[in-house]
Motif scaffolding. Structure first.
Motif, PDB file in Angstrom:
ATOM      1  N   GLN A 266       0.831  -1.201   0.000  1.00 50.81           N
ATOM      2  CA  GLN A 266       0.000   0.000   0.000  1.00 50.81           C
ATOM      3  C   GLN A 266       0.873   1.261   0.000  1.00 50.81           C
ATOM      4  N   ARG A 267       1.954   1.237   0.732  1.00 56.46           N
ATOM      5  CA  ARG A 267       2.870   2.385   0.734  1.00 56.46           C
ATOM      6  C   ARG A 267       3.481   2.580  -0.653  1.00 56.46           C
ATOM      7  N   TRP A 268       3.785   1.466  -1.298  1.00 57.21           N
ATOM      8  CA  TRP A 268       4.335   1.525  -2.653  1.00 57.21           C
ATOM      9  C   TRP A 268       3.323   2.136  -3.619  1.00 57.21           C
ATOM     10  N   ILE A 269       2.072   1.709  -3.520  1.00 56.12           N
ATOM     11  CA  ILE A 269       1.020   2.238  -4.390  1.00 56.12           C
ATOM     12  C   ILE A 269       0.885   3.746  -4.201  1.00 56.12           C
ATOM     13  N   CYS A 270       0.929   4.192  -2.960  1.00 55.76           N
ATOM     14  CA  CYS A 270       0.826   5.634  -2.690  1.00 55.76           C
ATOM     15  C   CYS A 270       1.978   6.396  -3.326  1.00 55.76           C
ATOM     16  N   CYS A 271       3.187   5.885  -3.197  1.00 54.45           N
ATOM     17  CA  CYS A 271       4.350   6.570  -3.772  1.00 54.45           C
ATOM     18  C   CYS A 271       4.286   6.574  -5.298  1.00 54.45           C
ATOM     19  N   GLN A 272       3.795   5.488  -5.883  1.00 57.15           N
ATOM     20  CA  GLN A 272       3.631   5.443  -7.334  1.00 57.15           C
ATOM     21  C   GLN A 272       2.628   6.494  -7.812  1.00 57.15           C
ATOM     22  N   LYS A 273       1.529   6.636  -7.083  1.00 55.94           N
ATOM     23  CA  LYS A 273       0.538   7.643  -7.464  1.00 55.94           C
ATOM     24  C   LYS A 273       1.089   9.043  -7.309  1.00 55.94           C
ATOM     25  N   ALA A 274       1.882   9.258  -6.263  1.00 57.19           N
ATOM     26  CA  ALA A 274       2.516  10.565  -6.090  1.00 57.19           C
ATOM     27  C   ALA A 274       3.423  10.878  -7.269  1.00 57.19           C
ATOM     28  N   HIS A 275       4.148   9.873  -7.743  1.00 57.91           N
ATOM     29  CA  HIS A 275       5.030  10.060  -8.886  1.00 57.91           C
ATOM     30  C   HIS A 275       4.242  10.497 -10.107  1.00 57.91           C
ATOM     31  N   ARG A 276       3.097   9.884 -10.347  1.00 48.99           N
ATOM     32  CA  ARG A 276       2.274  10.234 -11.507  1.00 48.99           C
ATOM     33  C   ARG A 276       1.651  11.617 -11.363  1.00 48.99           C
ATOM     34  N   LEU A 277       1.292  11.988 -10.148  1.00 48.15           N
ATOM     35  CA  LEU A 277       0.632  13.273  -9.920  1.00 48.15           C
ATOM     36  C   LEU A 277       1.602  14.446  -9.976  1.00 48.15           C
ATOM     37  N   ARG A 296      19.491   3.882  14.623  1.00 51.55           N
ATOM     38  CA  ARG A 296      18.662   2.737  15.038  1.00 51.55           C
ATOM     39  C   ARG A 296      17.920   2.136  13.844  1.00 51.55           C
ATOM     40  N   ASN A 297      17.289   2.972  13.058  1.00 58.64           N
ATOM     41  CA  ASN A 297      16.528   2.496  11.898  1.00 58.64           C
ATOM     42  C   ASN A 297      17.147   2.939  10.575  1.00 58.64           C
ATOM     43  N   ALA A 298      18.462   3.150  10.575  1.00 59.23           N
ATOM     44  CA  ALA A 298      19.153   3.560   9.348  1.00 59.23           C
ATOM     45  C   ALA A 298      18.969   2.555   8.211  1.00 59.23           C
ATOM     46  N   PRO A 299      19.030   1.232   8.456  1.00 54.59           N
ATOM     47  CA  PRO A 299      18.798   0.282   7.351  1.00 54.59           C
ATOM     48  C   PRO A 299      17.417   0.453   6.722  1.00 54.59           C
ATOM     49  N   MET A 300      16.409   0.734   7.540  1.00 54.26           N
ATOM     50  CA  MET A 300      15.063   0.936   6.997  1.00 54.26           C
ATOM     51  C   MET A 300      15.029   2.179   6.115  1.00 54.26           C
ATOM     52  N   MET A 301      15.668   3.260   6.548  1.00 50.74           N
ATOM     53  CA  MET A 301      15.675   4.489   5.759  1.00 50.74           C
ATOM     54  C   MET A 301      16.429   4.290   4.445  1.00 50.74           C
ATOM     55  N   ARG A 302      17.496   3.509   4.466  1.00 48.45           N
ATOM     56  CA  ARG A 302      18.215   3.200   3.220  1.00 48.45           C
ATOM     57  C   ARG A 302      17.335   2.386   2.291  1.00 48.45           C
ATOM     58  N   SER A 303      16.571   1.459   2.863  1.00 46.44           N
ATOM     59  CA  SER A 303      15.670   0.640   2.057  1.00 46.44           C
ATOM     60  C   SER A 303      14.582   1.502   1.430  1.00 46.44           C
ATOM     61  N   TRP A 304      14.025   2.425   2.199  1.00 42.51           N
ATOM     62  CA  TRP A 304      13.026   3.347   1.657  1.00 42.51           C
ATOM     63  C   TRP A 304      13.615   4.175   0.522  1.00 42.51           C
ATOM     64  N   LYS A 305      14.806   4.661   0.731  1.00 37.68           N
ATOM     65  CA  LYS A 305      15.463   5.481  -0.300  1.00 37.68           C
ATOM     66  C   LYS A 305      15.605   4.686  -1.597  1.00 37.68           C
ATOM     67  N   MET A 306      16.083   3.456  -1.508  1.00 34.34           N
ATOM     68  CA  MET A 306      16.267   2.630  -2.697  1.00 34.34           C
ATOM     69  C   MET A 306      14.939   2.350  -3.392  1.00 34.34           C
ATOM     70  N   ALA A 307      13.907   2.044  -2.609  1.00 34.62           N
ATOM     71  CA  ALA A 307      12.607   1.717  -3.193  1.00 34.62           C
ATOM     72  C   ALA A 307      11.992   2.922  -3.897  1.00 34.62           C
ATOM     73  N   ILE A 308      12.012   4.076  -3.231  1.00 31.55           N
ATOM     74  CA  ILE A 308      11.394   5.271  -3.812  1.00 31.55           C
ATOM     75  C   ILE A 308      12.194   5.764  -5.013  1.00 31.55           C
ATOM     76  N   GLU A 309      13.512   5.679  -4.941  1.00 32.21           N
ATOM     77  CA  GLU A 309      14.323   6.095  -6.080  1.00 32.21           C
ATOM     78  C   GLU A 309      14.120   5.160  -7.267  1.00 32.21           C
ATOM     79  N   ALA A 310      13.803   3.892  -7.007  1.00 32.50           N
ATOM     80  CA  ALA A 310      13.564   2.951  -8.100  1.00 32.50           C
ATOM     81  C   ALA A 310      12.341   3.343  -8.926  1.00 32.50           C
TER      82      ALA A 310
END
Length: 390
Positions: A266-277, A296-310
């Motif tokens: 669902q988070r991915w779908i939201c980011c995809q729609k933001a990209h289109r808008l 503490r949550n640096a790996p998660m933030m790196r993962s988010w960065k990679m996913a959104i940049e993709a």
């Protein structure tokens, strides 16, 4: 301290805790239902959207926290978003990015031309044993090797001109910045109306100026079929908002939104729609709660960065505040990633929480089978009472 003052403080603390418990309990319940539904986020979300009483209570709790509680502390998330937009659009942030890309493009063209020169030279001397110096054959003309930069300068158009031909933002930027605030609740950006023509949308708006919209179900259509005015966009739209045209906004804001959703997909779908808008070079601003230290949550933030940049974004700004991650992503190219490959990268620690046979949450050890929703708090909002949101 007077009795009246102490009573008022006690009342505020109790009110704050009740509102925070409502928010935390709603988030936890969604995740529990997702586990029971074996990951069927569509049915879980549909059922959630039909619970109008719960949605109204949640919206009122968020409104009270944002307008009566958090405003007593220094502003963070809303002013951070505002400052980022001013820097990016009006104080040279986007221009510097384009100049940097122009230099990178020129370098890549130069490198490719240099490679072509070397390949051509190798072909001419394939039958001879030629010694090289600094990567070039000795008999290769120095002028021929060095002239590639002049060729590149004449062949590569200015990046800004090339991008503008594709419909991106013209510089210098003029006019107002169109902003879509997803999960707006009480329209936090309304106070910047002179700067932003704001469209605030929410599943269950807490104020009349916010339009009702289920962003997960929103249809994004081609701009040729449906366009929005440059100003007073919110007056042009009506609740419920079910359709919006692509490339219609300079900024899309996800402030405390993505963690509300129980599934990474669902988070991915939201980011995809933001990209289109977003228009090309537009900004996606993501604000996520986290009261731990930055690593503490640096790996998660790196993962988010990679996913959104993709998806076709490039991260431009990242700030870890005391209780928040604040990220600004620029729409730099067309979407190229598939949900099956990258959606799981938009995870939060609570996604992997599971209940043991005894009914305990593995990370906190709390009993989740008691049915007391106010006690079933999530770690990512564990310090919700301390967050300086707005």
């Amino acid at each position: 301290m007077s009795l009246d003052l102490q009573s008022q403080m006690d009342y505020q603390k109790t009110r704050q805790k009740l509102c925070a418990d409502m928010v935390k309990g709603t988030h936890l319940r969604l995740r529990q239902q997702l586990r029971k539904a074996n990951g069927d986020f569509v049915s879980v979300w549909e059922e959630h959207c039909q619970n109008h009483e719960l949605l109204s209570q949640y919206a009122e709790a968020m409104r009270i926290l944002a307008t009566d509680i958090w405003t007593q502390r220094p502003d963070t998330r809303i002013h951070w978003c505002y400052d980022v937009c001013v820097e990016y659009f009006q104080k040279g942030g986007l221009l510097k990015l384009r100049e940097k890309e122009q230099r990178r493009l020129s370098y890549e063209k130069s490198r490719l031309h240099k490679r072509e020169v070397l390949e051509q030279t190798k072909e001419l001397n394939a039958d001879s044993d030629v010694q090289t110096f600094a990567g070039f054959p000795q008999h290769c003309s120095l002028s021929r090797v060095n002239d590639f930069s002049d060729v590149v300068d004449s062949e590569v158009p200015l990046l800004q001109d090339r991008l503008c031909q594709n419909g991106c933002i013209d510089l210098p930027f003029e006019g107002k910045i169109t902003l879509l605030d997803v999960g707006s609740c009480h329209n936090s950006f309304e106070k910047f109306d002179d700067f932003f023509p704001v469209v605030g949308i929410d599943l269950c708006p807490a104020v009349e100026s916010v339009l009702k919209c289920d962003f997960l179900q929103l249809k994004v259509i081609q701009k040729a079929d449906y366009s929005l005015p440059a100003n007073n966009i919110s007056e042009f739209l009506a609740s419920p908002v079910t359709v919006l045209p692509e490339a219609s906004f300079h900024v899309v804001v996800f402030s405390l939104l993505l963690e509300y959703l129980p599934s990474p997909r669902q988070r991915w779908i939201c980011c995809q729609k933001a990209h289109r808008l977003l228009t090309l070079d537009g900004l996606l601003l993501v604000v996520s709660p986290d009261s731990h230290h930055q690593q503490r949550n640096a790996p998660m933030m790196r993962s988010w960065k990679m996913a959104i940049e993709a998806m076709g974004f490039t991260r431009w700004r990242y700030v870890k505040q005391e209780h928040l991650h604040c990220m600004a992503f620029r729409k730099s190219k067309a979407c190229g990633a598939t949900a099956e490959k990258h959606s799981d990268m938009l995870y939060i620690p609570q996604d992997s929480h599971a209940k043991s046979e005894e009914g305990e949450d593995f990370e906190t050890g709390r009993d989740l089978s008691s049915g007391n929703e106010n006690e079933q708090s999530l770690e990512f909002l564990h310090q919700l009472n301390e967050i300086n949101y707005d």
